[in-house]
Design an enzyme around this catalytic site. Sequence first.
Site, PDB file in Angstrom:
ATOM      1  CG  ASP A  69      -2.767   0.637  -5.319  1.00 52.08           C
ATOM      2  OD1 ASP A  69      -1.448   0.702  -5.592  1.00 52.08           O
ATOM      3  OD2 ASP A  69      -3.032   0.479  -4.374  1.00 52.08           O
ATOM      4  CG  ASP A 126      -1.112   0.665  -0.860  1.00 55.83           C
ATOM      5  OD1 ASP A 126      -2.040   0.087  -1.552  1.00 55.83           O
ATOM      6  OD2 ASP A 126       0.084   0.628  -0.993  1.00 55.83           O
ATOM      7  CB  THR A 173      -0.936  -5.599  -1.974  1.00 51.80           C
ATOM      8  OG1 THR A 173      -1.467  -4.554  -1.434  1.00 51.80           O
ATOM      9  CG2 THR A 173       0.274  -5.210  -3.058  1.00 51.80           C
ATOM     10  CB  THR A 174      -4.807  -6.207   1.187  1.00 48.12           C
ATOM     11  OG1 THR A 174      -4.264  -5.050   1.385  1.00 48.12           O
ATOM     12  CG2 THR A 174      -5.368  -6.877   2.712  1.00 48.12           C
TER      13      THR A 174
END
Length: 545
Positions: free
Chosen positions: A382, A56, A89-90
């Site tokens: 998520d 994550d 996010t990545t």
Amino acid sequence: MIILGEDSQRVKDKDAQEYNISAARAVAEAVRSTLGPKGMDKMLVDSLGDVTVTNDGVTILTEMDIDNPTAEMIVEVAETQEDEAGDGTTTAVAIAGELLKNAEDLLEQDIHPTAIIRGFNLASERAREEVDAVASEVDPDDEELLQSVAETSMTGKGAELEKEVLADLVVRAVRQVTVEADDGSHVVDLENLKIETQTGRSAGESELLTGAVIDKDPVHDDMPTDFDDARILLVNEPIEVEETDVDTQVSIESPDQLQKFLDKEEQQLREKVDQIKETGANVVFCQKGIDDLAQHYLAKEGILAVRRTKKSDLKFLKNVLGTTIVTDLDSASEADVADGSVRRDEEGDLFYVEGPDSHGVTLLLRGSTDHVVDELERGIEDAIDVVATTVSDGRVLPGGGAIEVELARRLRDYADSVSGREQLAVESFADALELVPRVLAENAGLDSIDLLVDLRAAHEAGDESAGLNAFTGDVEDTFDAGVVEPAHAKEQAISSAAEAANLVLKIDDIIAAGDLSTEGEEDEAGPGAGGMGGMGGMGGMGGAM
């Protein structure tokens, strides 16, 4: 003339830009390999020796020991993405890093940073408009599509093994806390959705429960544990002997005086139990402690009591039961008592609490070990966020890199209409977006160049949903294949990445009062913690990369 102190450091112009871009790219490189269904995990070990195994993006970046001001600005991109969209996010951090890499090439061609920034702003604005044009409307009642969104979010994470079961639980949970507003829009109240975890069983045994789950034991073995017609009182006051606010000393000269003192304490506890009994309550959840003698009295009255209930659990019980939390037993009344039911799961050491019309639901996640459960919880959080975003926003996009390739194609067409050097920045922005399918392919062990060529060809032929199947290596219609992402998350990722890149590009002078580090002076300078050569503490990231 000496202006700056002797310990200060100053880096100007091109050196400052190179320093900042290197730091930002180092952060992006740290998480790139976690992207996609075939992404790898990172093991993070903190200073206390606690281990976290995850892929994550925001967890990796917040847990890493980053000691560099520019790198921390990029971490903020991940945190903003997590807060606003819940996932992606990545992607946001990786795109920000690629934008800066491409900007570095433009800077070497003597293109001024302000021209690059203007071009990136134009491209970002246009890309968000195109996302809206490509996005498909979704019916909040379309459970099949919502399940695809949840499964896409879970793929590649710890929740993937039982993703069908878990995705179904996620969709049902979100739908149960969704209400329709007066204007016809749908509002997801995640305050009424709680996640509890339990080790020792498989993820497939996770379940969705109406009401609250309290991971506590009764304070006394003789207390009843199951009530179909529970009368529940929530208390935020210790059921103990009241202590004075100041230090006191009591001098006792005879055993009789001692006995009177003890009798008075016992009377206080008896009165507190009587106050609870007078409200009609037969179940008490107390946030504070309960004295041993009070436990005995409560058990004698047939009242179930639970002490040290977490503040968050007590607040959730308040929502589930539609009641109030009593802070002073002297003022407690029958109006503070809520109707409901309480069941005890002896195997799991849990209490299940339901109200007459419970809006609150609890997702009970199970896993074999603590590490498995922790990663499962991150994946489920998520998935809940993206399903909630999809329900409230009502737009979805094809995944598997399809939307990035389509946006890049449209931005290159748009670049032809942009005059000046900004045109090159718009084209660089388009190239940066294509990082996503390239990294998806690399992480799956596939040839990224060949696949990008095939994807571009499919999109030029008019197939807007052509994306990468990371499992087969084929180019396919990812929307039909069930690889679906929320449009809001993609818009937020593009916006955050562009703003972060522009913020870094605008800096042409770094003036530090001492070591270029965000840690206090008392911290010892480790390898890479000092000086510009060590990038101001990015050495701490090496262990996580």
